[in-house]
Enzyme design. Structure first.
Site, PDB file in Angstrom:
ATOM      1  N   TYR A 142      13.402   3.149   0.400  1.00  0.00           N
ATOM      2  CA  TYR A 142      13.811   4.549   0.466  1.00  0.00           C
ATOM      3  C   TYR A 142      14.954   4.765   1.454  1.00  0.00           C
ATOM      4  O   TYR A 142      15.777   5.652   1.267  1.00  0.00           O
ATOM      5  CB  TYR A 142      12.623   5.440   0.889  1.00  0.00           C
ATOM      6  CG  TYR A 142      11.760   5.899  -0.260  1.00  0.00           C
ATOM      7  CD1 TYR A 142      11.061   4.977  -1.030  1.00  0.00           C
ATOM      8  CD2 TYR A 142      11.633   7.246  -0.567  1.00  0.00           C
ATOM      9  CE1 TYR A 142      10.260   5.394  -2.084  1.00  0.00           C
ATOM     10  CE2 TYR A 142      10.837   7.675  -1.612  1.00  0.00           C
ATOM     11  CZ  TYR A 142      10.151   6.740  -2.371  1.00  0.00           C
ATOM     12  OH  TYR A 142       9.360   7.164  -3.410  1.00  0.00           O
ATOM     13  N   ASP A 226       1.406  -5.264  -8.456  1.00  0.00           N
ATOM     14  CA  ASP A 226       1.211  -5.057  -9.900  1.00  0.00           C
ATOM     15  C   ASP A 226      -0.266  -5.221 -10.263  1.00  0.00           C
ATOM     16  O   ASP A 226      -0.833  -4.418 -11.009  1.00  0.00           O
ATOM     17  CB  ASP A 226       2.113  -5.997 -10.735  1.00  0.00           C
ATOM     18  CG  ASP A 226       1.950  -7.469 -10.381  1.00  0.00           C
ATOM     19  OD1 ASP A 226       1.409  -7.781  -9.301  1.00  0.00           O
ATOM     20  OD2 ASP A 226       2.361  -8.326 -11.195  1.00  0.00           O
ATOM     21  N   ASP A 250       4.242   5.057  -3.381  1.00  0.00           N
ATOM     22  CA  ASP A 250       4.633   6.194  -4.219  1.00  0.00           C
ATOM     23  C   ASP A 250       4.029   6.038  -5.608  1.00  0.00           C
ATOM     24  O   ASP A 250       3.406   6.958  -6.147  1.00  0.00           O
ATOM     25  CB  ASP A 250       6.166   6.249  -4.295  1.00  0.00           C
ATOM     26  CG  ASP A 250       6.651   7.397  -5.142  1.00  0.00           C
ATOM     27  OD1 ASP A 250       6.127   8.512  -4.990  1.00  0.00           O
ATOM     28  OD2 ASP A 250       7.555   7.176  -5.981  1.00  0.00           O
ATOM     29  N   ASP A 254       0.400   7.927  -7.427  1.00  0.00           N
ATOM     30  CA  ASP A 254       0.405   8.723  -8.664  1.00  0.00           C
ATOM     31  C   ASP A 254      -0.654   8.201  -9.638  1.00  0.00           C
ATOM     32  O   ASP A 254      -1.307   8.974 -10.335  1.00  0.00           O
ATOM     33  CB  ASP A 254       1.781   8.685  -9.348  1.00  0.00           C
ATOM     34  CG  ASP A 254       2.652   9.877  -8.975  1.00  0.00           C
ATOM     35  OD1 ASP A 254       2.482  10.406  -7.854  1.00  0.00           O
ATOM     36  OD2 ASP A 254       3.497  10.288  -9.794  1.00  0.00           O
TER      37      ASP A 254
END
Ligand code: IPM
Ligand code: MG
Length: 370
Positions: A142, A226, A250, A254
């Site tokens: 980021y 993953d 992030d 979600d």
């Protein structure tokens, strides 16, 4: 009665619609003498761009720095798709995180039994789920430099982002995760991609050494990011605390949100380092859902993630764990009563508005303390 300074930044989209609901809750605790709150309101994101041509103004940044907690709604929307990159709505959020040094992002994913049917997964997989994702928030890809698009001069361009972590950044987020685990299920799962990334190799080494040195009483596991994404939807109850970097955090948060029934349910806390002199830390509280342009302006957004975020402020900034528990219970009671916003409709026959959900939570607080 202690007085706490709050900066309210509703932002854009449904951020503007859920903020009035959390104000009802703030006012309720204030009226009950639980704590005093001095609130100021500012602009962030597209609404700040429209007003000052910046994603957050210097004066609102100053208010944020002076506040005991920032209560943040959401930023962004198609209206600002074409604004210059450094003043895009998200830049306001990222500046707050970076300038206030809010390196620790706590994203709890709790599945209330009443909502297990709203999840896309089977009830037995998600019912009573209680996990905590600890996301590193001020480093990684980021913020790493260089971050640019360069013209190669042969009709090609090159886009570059830099994933970078120093030992101290991994150690301090690791500490937050281990400390939280000790108060919960005593297990940490650390996640990176050490099979392809040098920053992942270092992440793994630093967390392993920290565990050995200071937290050997906590169970530590490592999962590639993953594989962890897959395990989150296969068997999420194996996790207690998950610690990971900014980008993986992030994405994984979600995914975790859907385990709880809806992105509209997930609160978060972003915390800085504790100042040993004042015993205070900079903090910002925000729902994990974004500005949701698809439903903005209709008064149907779920305010629970926003209200739950204030609950986290009570717990992590103001030392009011009892009040936070009361608020969590009020939310659970309202859900158990069958009231539903559209995002958590499940098998319900009708849905309520944003305002009705906020009112019901305040009524449940009233009822529980009558
Ligand atoms: C989040 C959001 C932000 C992020 C966006 C709005 C910049 O997705 O808080 O998860 O990527 O961190
Ligand atoms: Mg996100």
């Amino acid at each position: 009665m202690a007085t706490h300074k709050l900066l309210l930044l509703p932002g854009d989209g449904i951020g503007i619609e859920v903020m009035p609901e959390v104000i009802k809750v703030i006012d309720w605790f204030q009226a009950r003498g639980v704590a005093g709150f001095e609130t100021e309101t500012g602009l962030v994101g597209g609404s700040a761009y429209d007003a000052h041509g910046q994603a957050i103004s210097e004066s609102d940044m100053a208010l944020a720095t002076e506040s005991d907690a920032v209560i943040f709604g959401a930023v962004g929307g198609p209206k600002w798709d074409a604004v210059p990159y450094d003043v895009r709505p998200e830049a306001g959020l990222l500046r707050l995180r970076k300038d206030l040094a809010l390196f620790a992002n706590l994203r709890p994913a709790i599945c209330y039994p009443a909502l297990a049917d709203a999840s896309s997964l089977k009830r037995e997989i998600v019912e009573n789920l209680d996990i905590m994702i600890v996301r590193e928030l001020t480093g990684g890809v980021y913020f790493g430099e260089p971050k640019e698009i360069i013209d190669l001069g042969n009709g090609q361009k090159r886009g570059i982002d830099t994933q970078v972590y120093d030992t101290y950044e991994i150690e301090r987020i690791g500490r937050v995760a281990f400390e939280l685990a000790r108060k919960r299920g005593n297990k940490v799962t650390s996640s990176e991609k050490r099979n392809v990334m040098k920053s992942g190799v270092l992440w793994n080494e630093v967390i392993t050494a920290l565990h050995k040195r200071e937290y050997a009483d906590v169970t530590l596991e490592h999962q590639l990011a993953d594989a962890l994404g897959m395990q989150l939807v296969r068997w999420p109850k194996q996790f207690d605390v998950i610690v990971t970097d900014n980008l993986f955090g992030d994405m994984l948060s979600d995914i975790a949100a859907m385990l709880t029934g809806s992105l509209g349910m997930l609160p978060s806390a972003s915390l800085g380092e504790m100042n040993p002199k004042t015993g205070k830390r900079k903090a910002m509280y925000e729902p994990v859902h974004g500005s949701a342009p698809d439903i903005a302006g209709q008064g149907i957004a779920n305010p629970i993630a926003m209200i739950g975020s204030f609950g986290m402020a009570l717990r992590y900034s103001f030392g009011l764990g009892d009040a936070a528990d009361r608020l969590d219970k009020a939310i659970a009671d309202v859900l158990a009563s069958g009231l539903r916003t559209a995002d958590i409709k499940g098998n319900a026959t009708s849905t309520c508005s944003t305002g009705q959900m906020g009112d019901a939570i305040v009524a449940a607080l009233d009822k529980a303390s009558a």
